[in-house]
Design an enzyme around this catalytic site. Structure first.
Site, PDB file in Angstrom:
ATOM      1  CD  GLU A 146      56.477   0.973 -57.978  1.00 54.14           C
ATOM      2  OE1 GLU A 146      56.088   1.497 -57.187  1.00 54.14           O
ATOM      3  OE2 GLU A 146      57.305  -0.149 -58.199  1.00 54.14           O
ATOM      4  CD  GLU A 147      50.808   8.638 -61.944  1.00 54.64           C
ATOM      5  OE1 GLU A 147      51.874   8.865 -61.943  1.00 54.64           O
ATOM      6  OE2 GLU A 147      49.674   9.064 -62.319  1.00 54.64           O
TER       7      GLU A 147
END
Ligand SMILES: Cc1cc2nc3c(=O)[nH]c(=O)nc-3n(C[C@H](O)[C@H](O)[C@H](O)COP(=O)(O)OP(=O)(O)OC[C@H]3O[C@@H](n4cnc5c(N)ncnc54)[C@H](O)[C@@H]3O)c2cc1C
Length: 398
Positions: free
Chosen positions: A241-242
């Site tokens: 997700e980062e």
């Protein structure tokens, strides 16, 4: 990517918030070297912006990642990189593993107040001696009765000087480097936690970046996220997700710099015509705009697959790589057309040039992304057994 009226409403309301509550203050925050994280996060939390994908039981909206995409993309309209990055740490870098694997108790203690904007979160992975090579972090969390005793330190911690808690990656055991680590919620006000220094940076001035010392810090074992020994894997998943967040959040900033460069070069005259009227200039800007749209298409595809439950490690790595490289190329090319004014701190293009340089380093350097892509292509030379680097962000490829 299909956007509904709900997506558009999120876009509109966030844009309004940015225009009234963030952009008017950005210059002051950049000068100050920090923004008031508690004040801003409380406002964002009250409006529901900090828990878009988080479970409803903990104050979130329980929406899928297409809404996080819209939010991250819109944060790109903030007139600097530091504030969006700090918000991204809160929503998509320090909290995804907690939301996914944390116990109800630990989620009530740390996730709910982070969603509400009462707590500021930071992510403690990198150390002085371990950035790309995550598996080599040295910080330890050793069992002592019902507690862990944490020793070590973290480096380049975004939000570190203002945070209430850290999503900490530490060694909780001996043995294989991918199986001896855990993620633990570490309250920053605990005895033994010291903000050793706030780091002076090339860019991202409004975001505080700290070096943290951890000396005999006593943390209850119930603050463990998920299972002991699974921290490396959880962190690799969290990086997915980062990386997506990092890629999407740069799109509108790049478009804004192209627009600003068109305006500036249209008004600036040399050799009897505007700078923009030179074909090399308007063609180059058209080319860069095309690249941004191509990157957007790659990101949207990765997010669509991610929402559908796919492992998008390969595409997310490609998106992160391309976003980092394009941001550097674009900010450098645009700065050139501003001439001397491009070198002045007062112009948006010079701030973009400084801020956008981080994209190829933070959250996994370009070379780490390339290694992951090579692994999927089957072209990465095999490592001798027992000597695998455990490179950062090398999630499900392992
Ligand atoms: C402003 C800022 C904010 C940050 N925020 C956070 C945060 O909140 N939390 C956190 O945990 N970390 C954070 N970081 C740390 C960041 O994620 C690391 O700096 C990054 O992962 C690179 O690690 P390193 O600096 O140790 O580089 P190193 O590992 O020392 O690598 C140096 C360079 O070597 C090259 N390299 C590395 N591996 C390879 C390879 N296999 N092949 C070829 N070349 C290679 C790359 O070019 C790399 O840039 C932040 C960093 C910055 C600058």
């Amino acid at each position: 990517m299909h956007f509904t009226p709900e997506h558009e409403e999120l876009r509109r309301s966030l844009r309004k918030f940015i225009d009234t509550e963030i952009n008017p203050h950005v210059n002051v925050w950049e000068e100050a070297g920090r923004f008031p994280a508690h004040d801003l996060f409380k406002k964002l939390g009250t409006l529901g912006f900090l828990g878009i994908t988080k479970p409803v039981e903990y104050g979130g909206a329980g929406l899928d990642w297409s809404y996080a995409l819209v939010m991250a993309e819109e944060l790109g309209t903030i007139h600097c990189g530091g504030v969006p990055m700090a918000i991204g740490v809160q929503t998509d870098m320090a909290t995804p593993a907690l939301a996914r694997f944390g116990s109800d108790e630990v989620k009530r203690e740390f996730l709910a107040p982070s969603v509400a904007g009462d707590f500021v979160a930071c992510l403690g992975v990198s150390e002085v001696g371990a950035g790309s090579d995550v598996a080599s972090v040295k910080t330890t969390a050793v069992r002592s009765g019902g507690d862990y005793i944490v020793n070590g330190g973290k480096m380049w911690t975004t939000n570190g000087a203002q945070a209430d808690w850290m999503c900490l990656l530490a060694n909780t055991g001996e043995g294989a480097v991918h199986q001896n680590k855990s993620l633990v919620c570490l309250p920053m006000k605990t005895k033994g936690v010291t903000v050793a220094r706030t780091l002076d940076k090339l860019g991202m001035w409004s975001s505080d970046t700290a070096q943290i010392h951890l000396d005999d810090v006593r943390v209850p074992r119930r603050f463990l996220i998920g299972e002991e020994g699974r921290g490396f894997t959880y962190q690799m998943l969290q990086f997915q997700e980062e990386r997506l967040w990092g890629a999407v959040s740069g799109l509108k900033g790049m478009e804004r710099i192209i627009e600003a460069t068109i305006d500036y070069t249209r008004g600036r005259k040399a050799f009897g015509r505007s700078i923009l009227d030179n074909q090399v200039v308007h063609f180059r800007l058209a080319e860069l705009h095309t690249e941004v749209e191509a990157l957007r298409a790659l990101i949207y595809r990765a997010v669509e697959l991610y929402i559908g439950g796919a492992d998008v490690t390969r595409l997310a790595s490609m998106a992160k790589l391309k976003a980092g490289r394009l941001a550097r190329e674009l900010s450098d090319a645009c700065l050139q057309y501003w001439g001397g004014m491009g070198f002045m701190n007062e112009t948006p293009v010079s701030r973009a040039y400084r801020d956008m340089r981080l994209g190829s380093i933070g959250g996994g350097a370009d070379e780490v992304m390339l290694s992951i892509i090579c692994k999927f292509m089957g072209t990465l030379p095999a490592q001798p057994k027992g000597d695998r680097p455990g490179q950062r962000k090398d999630a499900a490829a392992d």
